[in-house]
Write an enzyme that holds these catalytic residues in place. Structure first.
Site, short mmCIF file in Angstrom:
data_model
loop_
_atom_site.label_atom_id
_atom_site.label_comp_id
_atom_site.label_asym_id
_atom_site.label_seq_id
_atom_site.Cartn_x
_atom_site.Cartn_y
_atom_site.Cartn_z
N LYS A 51 0.83 -1.21 0.00
CA LYS A 51 0.00 0.00 0.00
C LYS A 51 0.86 1.26 0.00
CE LYS A 51 -3.87 -2.19 2.42
NZ LYS A 51 -4.57 -2.38 3.71
N GLN A 95 -5.31 -1.93 9.47
CA GLN A 95 -5.02 -3.22 8.86
C GLN A 95 -5.56 -4.36 9.72
OE1 GLN A 95 -3.63 -3.80 5.83
NE2 GLN A 95 -4.11 -5.95 6.20
N ASP A 118 -11.99 1.94 3.40
CA ASP A 118 -12.17 0.49 3.29
C ASP A 118 -13.64 0.11 3.13
OD1 ASP A 118 -10.00 -1.17 3.06
OD2 ASP A 118 -9.57 -1.26 5.19
#
Length: 287
Positions: A51, A95, A118
């Site tokens: 990322k 995460q 997300d």
């Protein structure tokens, strides 16, 4: 049979993201993604590093917060609150998976929906279910992008989604419903799965079991999307679909690797830039 090249589509999305990011920078808005990583999980570290690299290539600022595994829930919530209030941050990503002592739902719900790139916050989930604009989980969003790129219209198709996770299965089903597909969600309790799949025009396999979807589960001409990434004992990377056996029966199929996988980070970058564009609009900045 035609291969759906997620790597190529991902490259196209990333190029578009970089162009939009540069347009924002020209008017003083610098898109920024904050990523929080707890602990030393190797898979998570690898994904976070990817990322960071993608953000750099896409002219998106990457703000990393690497925390020890024993970070308390209150400490994590405090950091999220700081990032929520920071107007220079457009996206916040925690995460997953989190350590066992952290309540994942509480953490995801603490992120402002406007920065939830997300797409996991209940408000964004509700918008997806209702067919309203909001952030959508990146993997299913990437699948829809692949289908669009190859001019595959899912309207009226009989689609089977194998898997009911909040990250892929459920949002995938809702995206397909919103696109007027007829959707069946199959899972570990589903009876007669082989028969159900054999009737499908479109199969999306997201169950996390290597080579689970076999040729006798797929009708001739079906479209097969493989979300799975599994490493066998011999080190080979395979999906949830027995590619060699199934591909011969398909009209379209995604490979593993090089199919759905590259799209996840690409759509994360896209969501981050959309959030930055929303910030610019709220400030009255034209771009």
């Amino acid at each position: 049979m035609k291969i759906l090249d997620g790597k190529a589509v991902s490259a196209k999305v990333k190029a578009e993201v970089k162009e939009r990011a540069n347009a924002l920078k020209n008017v003083g808005i610098k898109p920024a993604l904050a990523v929080i990583l707890l602990g030393e999980d190797k898979a998570s570290q690898t994904y976070v590093a990817a990322k960071e690299k993608a953000c750099e290539a896409g002219d998106i600022i990457s703000v990393m917060h690497r925390l020890p595994e024993n970070t308390s829930q209150n400490e994590l919530l405090a950091l999220i609150n700081v990032l929520n209030l920071d107007d220079s941050i457009d996206g916040i990503l925690v995460q997953l998976p989190l350590p066992e002592h952290i309540d994942t739902t509480s953490i995801l719900e603490a992120i402002r929906p406007q920065k939830d790139v997300d797409g996991f916050h209940a408000q964004n989930v509700g918008k997806l279910v209702s067919g309203l604009d909001g952030f959508v989980p990146c993997t299913p969003l990437g699948i829809m992008k692949i289908l669009k790129e190859y001019d595959i219209n899912v309207s009226g198709l009989n689609a089977v989604v194998i898997g009911r996770s909040n990250i892929v299965g459920k949002p995938m089903a809702n995206l397909l419903l919103n696109a007027s597909a007829t959707v069946t969600v199959a899972h570990s309790k589903t009876r007669n799965l082989k028969r159900i799949c054999a009737q499908a025009d479109l199969i999306i396999a997201a169950i996390g079991k290597p080579n689970f979807v076999t040729a006798d589960m797929v009708k001739d001409g079906a479209i097969v999307i493989d979300v799975g990434i599994n490493r066998l004992d011999n080190g080979k990377l395979v999906g949830d679909v027995d590619f060699d056996a199934v591909a011969a029966k398909c009209s379209f199929i995604t490979p593993v690797p090089g199919g759905v996988g590259p799209m996840t980070i690409a759509m994360l970058l896209s969501n981050t830039v959309i959030s930055a564009q929303n910030r610019a609009k709220n400030l009255g900045v034209k771009f």
